[in-house]
Write an enzyme that holds these catalytic residues in place. Structure first.
Site, PDB file in Angstrom:
ATOM      1  N   HIS A  83       0.823  -1.210   0.000  1.00 17.87           N
ATOM      2  CA  HIS A  83       0.000   0.000   0.000  1.00 17.87           C
ATOM      3  C   HIS A  83       0.856   1.260   0.000  1.00 17.87           C
ATOM      4  CE1 HIS A  83      -3.927  -1.996   1.589  1.00 17.87           C
ATOM      5  NE2 HIS A  83      -3.468  -2.542   0.484  1.00 17.87           N
ATOM      6  N   GLU A  85       0.676   3.985   1.771  1.00 16.22           N
ATOM      7  CA  GLU A  85       1.076   4.442   3.100  1.00 16.22           C
ATOM      8  C   GLU A  85       2.301   3.678   3.590  1.00 16.22           C
ATOM      9  OE1 GLU A  85      -3.507   4.064   3.161  1.00 16.22           O
ATOM     10  OE2 GLU A  85      -1.812   3.184   2.110  1.00 16.22           O
ATOM     11  N   CYS A 109      -6.440   1.483   5.300  1.00 11.97           N
ATOM     12  CA  CYS A 109      -6.979   0.219   5.804  1.00 11.97           C
ATOM     13  C   CYS A 109      -6.504   0.020   7.249  1.00 11.97           C
ATOM     14  CB  CYS A 109      -6.547  -0.947   4.914  1.00 11.97           C
ATOM     15  SG  CYS A 109      -4.788  -1.371   5.040  1.00 11.97           S
ATOM     16  N   CYS A 112      -2.657  -0.480   7.582  1.00 18.25           N
ATOM     17  CA  CYS A 112      -1.897   0.751   7.377  1.00 18.25           C
ATOM     18  C   CYS A 112      -2.083   1.705   8.544  1.00 18.25           C
ATOM     19  CB  CYS A 112      -2.273   1.406   6.051  1.00 18.25           C
ATOM     20  SG  CYS A 112      -1.568   0.536   4.622  1.00 18.25           S
TER      21      CYS A 112
END
Length: 138
Positions: A83, A85, A109, A112
């Site tokens: 991801h 992040e 999410c 993260c």
């Protein structure tokens, strides 16, 4: 002469940068960008969703999650990519993340969120259907 009052505020400015960073994303479903910004308003790191170097490519049809019809927000364990992040935090110095803000083009999410909090980020700013949302941590 250009109207200086038309300058974007800091949140709009960094969300714009996150949006530009997202263009490098490799996901067929959704490109996401993230920008970690220190308390001094200097960019610490950027990240977009994508695989590790020379790893499987979603845009080349190599991600099982994107090839499936699972609903959005589920089955991330089948995703070939990291991801945005997480990528931004991986390339940031830990000390630079303390009391920082992360700007993301969509909500983070659960996994993260844990990474963001553990890295010392104190504020998250993201877009939710065009609306700016803020989360604060202590």
């Amino acid at each position: 002469m250009k109207d200086l009052d038309a300058r974007p505020d800091w949140d709009a400015y960094f969300l714009g940068i996150a949006t530009a960073v997202a263009e490098r994303g490799d996901c067929c479903r959704c490109r996401v960008g993230a920008v970690v910004v220190g308390p001094d308003r200097r960019i610490v790191s950027t990240g977009y969703n994508g695989s590790y170097p020379s790893g499987p490519s979603c845009s080349a049809g190599e991600c099982p999650r994107c090839l499936s019809e699972v609903p959005s927000g589920s089955s991330y364990e089948d995703c070939a990519e990291t991801h945005a992040e997480a990528n931004a935090l991986l390339y940031a110095d830990w000390a630079s993340c303390q009391s920082s803000t992360i700007y993301i083009t969509r909500s983070a999410c659960k996994d993260c969120l844990k990474l963001i909090r553990s890295a010392g980020v104190h504020r998250i700013v993201y877009l939710d259907h065009g609306k700016v949302v803020e989360l604060h941590f202590q």
